[in-house]
Write an enzyme that holds these catalytic residues in place. Structure first.
Site, PDB file in Angstrom:
ATOM      1  CE  LYS A  11       0.771   1.682   4.281  1.00 14.67           C
ATOM      2  NZ  LYS A  11       1.750   2.752   4.305  1.00 14.67           N
ATOM      3  CG  LEU A  94      13.050  -6.360   4.207  1.00 14.11           C
ATOM      4  CD1 LEU A  94      14.255  -6.908   4.944  1.00 14.11           C
ATOM      5  CD2 LEU A  94      11.824  -7.193   4.506  1.00 14.11           C
ATOM      6  CB  ALA A  95      12.374  -1.044   7.065  1.00  8.41           C
ATOM      7  CB  ALA A  96       9.898   0.090   1.920  1.00  9.93           C
ATOM      8  CB  ALA A  99       1.684  -1.914   4.567  1.00 10.46           C
ATOM      9  N   GLY A 101       5.154  -6.151   5.671  1.00 10.77           N
ATOM     10  CA  GLY A 101       4.938  -7.075   6.789  1.00 10.77           C
ATOM     11  C   GLY A 101       3.467  -7.203   7.137  1.00 10.77           C
ATOM     12  CG  ASP A 135      -0.207   0.165   8.097  1.00  5.13           C
ATOM     13  OD1 ASP A 135      -1.015   1.058   8.440  1.00  5.13           O
ATOM     14  OD2 ASP A 135       0.968   0.404   7.768  1.00  5.13           O
TER      15      ASP A 135
END
EC number: 2.7.1.148
Length: 289
Positions: A11, A94-96, A99, A101, A135
């Site tokens: 998203k 990752l860690a972007a 969402a 994860g 999220d």
């Protein structure tokens, strides 16, 4: 049914207003969340044990992994003895701020509901989703939604399809760190959500692009100047508007000219390790049985 495959879509935030901090530590927000066609692929198979495999060695697969959290919550709630093997093909960075994860967690809820014959109601799925992350309830449904509260109170919106270019610099962001800094520095919200909702309801892509804003950009770009550099490059290359997604660092640009978008993609992929030509979609998950 022994095996299920799920596409878990990323998203972006077309707006993100931070309205204050709650007593439980979460932040009250008003945001427009939008599913895009970048997706992780997950495969779930019945097993006697619980094991998660991933093609990206940087993904932690212990108790903090959101897939593992969902499995443990469902096993506890429904007293499940059987296990599951999960293969995660990680394509969302990752860690972007995209969402990834949370999308994987939502995919796990829906897949295990079917695989383990849990017959969960929509409310039960949402209840598990909220326990895992703010999220995750959105990722269960996807599409275009005005989200309030901590991101769990929804209103459906219908958006004109838009072409996007996503660019992520080689940095990973801690969402908690960004929100903590927002609190410390007493920033004030842009209140961008209302004009973006109006533009979406009018079906006006130019007004949407003109009004997209993300309060957290004020914090992230202060620490990482590359956020503003990417925005400038996207605008120079023909984006109608651009903004950071979530707590960053991914920046997206909205384009109405596919030639300009393709040229921007070719140019920027020479500079940044993650550049993705994307479009808006109306779902958060897709199941293959």
């Amino acid at each position: 049914m022994k095996k299920i495959k799920v596409k878990a879509y990323a998203k972006i935030n077309l707006s993100l207003d931070v309205l204050g901090k709650r007593e439980d530590g979460y932040h009250e927000i008003s945001t427009i969340m939008q599913s895009i066609d970048l997706a992780d692929i997950l495969e779930f198979e019945k097993s006697e044990i619980v094991k998660v495999f991933c093609n990206d060695h940087r993904v932690p697969l212990g108790e903090d992994n959101l897939i593992v959290k969902v499995i443990n919550l469902l096993k506890e709630k429904y007293q499940m003895e059987e296990g599951v093997l999960v293969k995660l093909d990680k394509r969302i960075p990752l860690a972007a701020g995209l969402a990834g994860g949370s999308a994987d967690a939502a995919a796990t809820i829906v897949a295990l509901d079917k695989l383990w014959n849990l017959n969960m109601s929509k409310e039960e799925k949402k209840e598990i989703a909220l326990k895992v992350g703010a999220d995750v309830p959105f990722c269960l449904e996807g599409g275009t939604k005005l989200a309030k509260g901590i991101g769990e109170i929804f209103e459906d919106l219908k958006i004109t399809s838009m072409n996007l270019l996503l660019v992520k610099p080689d940095i990973e962001i801690s969402t908690k760190e960004i929100y903590d800094k927002w609190d410390r520095l007493n920033f004030k919200s842009h209140h961008a959500t209302v004009p973006v909702v109006q533009a979406i309801q009018e079906g006006n892509i130019y007004k949407i692009a003109e009004n997209i804003k993300n309060d957290l950009e004020l914090v992230t770009s202060q620490k990482y100047g590359i956020i503003n550099k990417i925005k400038e490059e996207l605008l120079k290359k023909g984006a109608l508007g651009c903004a950071m997604s979530g707590s960053g660092p991914t920046v997206y640009g909205i384009f109405d000219d596919l030639e300009k978008l393709r040229k921007a993609y070719e140019d920027l992929k020479e500079v940044y390790s993650f550049v993705f030509f994307s479009k808006t979609i109306d779902k958060g998950l897709e199941l293959y049985e």
